[in-house]
Design a protein around this motif. Structure first.
Motif, PDB file in Angstrom:
ATOM      1  N   ARG A  11      15.787  17.400  47.764  1.00 52.22           N
ATOM      2  CA  ARG A  11      14.339  17.239  47.675  1.00 52.22           C
ATOM      3  C   ARG A  11      13.703  17.360  49.059  1.00 52.22           C
ATOM      4  O   ARG A  11      14.239  16.883  50.046  1.00 52.22           O
ATOM      5  CB  ARG A  11      14.012  15.870  47.071  1.00 52.22           C
ATOM      6  N   ARG A  12      12.537  17.997  49.116  1.00 51.02           N
ATOM      7  CA  ARG A  12      11.808  18.103  50.370  1.00 51.02           C
ATOM      8  C   ARG A  12      11.323  16.727  50.814  1.00 51.02           C
ATOM      9  O   ARG A  12      10.839  15.935  50.006  1.00 51.02           O
ATOM     10  CB  ARG A  12      10.594  19.026  50.225  1.00 51.02           C
ATOM     11  N   ARG A  14       8.729  14.122  52.683  1.00 50.15           N
ATOM     12  CA  ARG A  14       7.266  14.074  52.680  1.00 50.15           C
ATOM     13  C   ARG A  14       6.639  14.796  53.880  1.00 50.15           C
ATOM     14  O   ARG A  14       5.670  15.547  53.694  1.00 50.15           O
ATOM     15  CB  ARG A  14       6.778  12.624  52.611  1.00 50.15           C
ATOM     16  N   LEU A  17       6.409  18.372  53.123  1.00 48.25           N
ATOM     17  CA  LEU A  17       5.409  18.660  52.093  1.00 48.25           C
ATOM     18  C   LEU A  17       3.999  18.612  52.673  1.00 48.25           C
ATOM     19  O   LEU A  17       3.142  19.431  52.302  1.00 48.25           O
ATOM     20  CB  LEU A  17       5.533  17.658  50.944  1.00 48.25           C
ATOM     21  N   ASP A  56       0.406  21.678  37.256  1.00 48.60           N
ATOM     22  CA  ASP A  56       1.771  21.279  36.900  1.00 48.60           C
ATOM     23  C   ASP A  56       2.152  21.797  35.527  1.00 48.60           C
ATOM     24  O   ASP A  56       1.346  21.781  34.585  1.00 48.60           O
ATOM     25  CB  ASP A  56       1.894  19.750  36.900  1.00 48.60           C
ATOM     26  N   HIS A  61       5.735  22.680  39.885  1.00 48.81           N
ATOM     27  CA  HIS A  61       5.246  21.369  40.314  1.00 48.81           C
ATOM     28  C   HIS A  61       4.213  21.555  41.409  1.00 48.81           C
ATOM     29  O   HIS A  61       4.491  22.158  42.453  1.00 48.81           O
ATOM     30  CB  HIS A  61       6.413  20.516  40.810  1.00 48.81           C
ATOM     31  N   SER A  62       3.022  21.044  41.171  1.00 50.72           N
ATOM     32  CA  SER A  62       1.937  21.217  42.131  1.00 50.72           C
ATOM     33  C   SER A  62       2.252  20.493  43.432  1.00 50.72           C
ATOM     34  O   SER A  62       2.954  19.474  43.457  1.00 50.72           O
ATOM     35  CB  SER A  62       0.634  20.672  41.548  1.00 50.72           C
ATOM     36  N   LEU A  63       1.699  21.014  44.504  1.00 51.18           N
ATOM     37  CA  LEU A  63       1.947  20.412  45.809  1.00 51.18           C
ATOM     38  C   LEU A  63       1.319  19.025  45.912  1.00 51.18           C
ATOM     39  O   LEU A  63       1.941  18.079  46.411  1.00 51.18           O
ATOM     40  CB  LEU A  63       1.412  21.341  46.902  1.00 51.18           C
ATOM     41  N   GLN A  66       3.491  16.703  43.932  1.00 46.98           N
ATOM     42  CA  GLN A  66       4.718  16.318  44.637  1.00 46.98           C
ATOM     43  C   GLN A  66       4.440  15.266  45.701  1.00 46.98           C
ATOM     44  O   GLN A  66       5.273  14.393  45.965  1.00 46.98           O
ATOM     45  CB  GLN A  66       5.360  17.554  45.279  1.00 46.98           C
ATOM     46  N   GLU A  68       2.253  13.052  45.337  1.00 50.03           N
ATOM     47  CA  GLU A  68       1.830  11.878  44.565  1.00 50.03           C
ATOM     48  C   GLU A  68       0.442  11.388  44.965  1.00 50.03           C
ATOM     49  O   GLU A  68       0.176  10.183  45.030  1.00 50.03           O
ATOM     50  CB  GLU A  68       2.862  10.747  44.687  1.00 50.03           C
TER      51      GLU A  68
END
Length: 217
Positions: A11-12, A14, A17, A56, A61-63, A66, A68
């Motif tokens: 997973r990237r 934060r 992102l 989404d 998955h929208s940025l 992701q 949140e």
């Protein structure tokens, strides 16, 4: 010997992102500037970037999702309300301005739109903002995905959407230039309502993020 197709993914983080978000916002600002300089086909790119930021599905998955933050933001909404019982079409995000050709045209009002309130993401994305003269309604999601997925933002669909075409070619917003002497319609209003709407919702998205700078740090 070929490379394994089931390589592990991670997973990237934060911070990475956030950098991706800053990049996409820069893309959005540059395309918006080009649109405002007269390159109206930039609406296709605007729609595609907006899709990356907020849309989404089960497979994408929208940025902002992701990160949140999508559901926590108070989204700027400049669309006029859909008026029940109104016999004319409702413009929503579309403004009207006098153009250099001596007529009136559809345009994005950006920060001078008279309505400016806040909404949840779901309301901003899915509630109708345009009602055609035959009572069909469009929301921001439909407009963005039409340009991004079907009209050439990221993909050109082999078939035409009749409802989409009618907005462009049949004046379903019902506005025309009028001859002052005869009070008769002389020409369809220039401009493309969905492209204009996408430019306006781009302004809303950028303004929403700018009012919440803590998400960019």
């Amino acid at each position: 010997m070929g490379r394994a197709s089931n390589a592990k993914k991670r997973r990237r983080e934060r911070p990475a992102l956030v950098e991706k978000l800053k990049t996409q916002l820069r893309f959005l600002e540059r395309s918006a500037e080009s649109y405002d300089q007269g390159f109206k086909d930039e609406a296709l790119r605007l729609a595609t970037i907006v899709r990356v930021l907020v849309h989404d599905t089960n497979s994408s998955h929208s940025l902002l999702g992701q990160l949140e933050i999508k559901e926590n933001l108070k989204w700027i909404d400049t669309a006029g309300p859909i008026e029940p019982g109104n016999l004319m079409a409702d413009h929503g995000l579309v403004g009207i301005s006098y153009d250099s050709q001596g007529g009136w045209s559809y345009s994005a009002g950006l920060d001078i739109m008279p309505v400016k309130r806040q909404a949840s993401f779901t309301a901003w994305w899915e509630e109708p903002v345009m009602r055609l003269d035959d009572d069909r309604k469009w929301n921001r999601k439909q407009m963005v995905l039409e340009l991004a997925n079907k009209e050439g933002g990221a993909h050109v669909d082999p078939t035409l959407n009749a409802e989409y075409e009618s907005i462009a070619n049949e004046e379903k917003l019902g506005w025309f230039n009028i001859d002052n002497a005869t009070d008769q319609p002389t020409s369809a209003m220039a401009g493309y309502p969905i492209a204009v709407s996408v430019r306006q919702l781009t302004y809303e998205l950028l303004e929403t993020v700018k009012r919440n700078p803590q998400h960019l740090s």
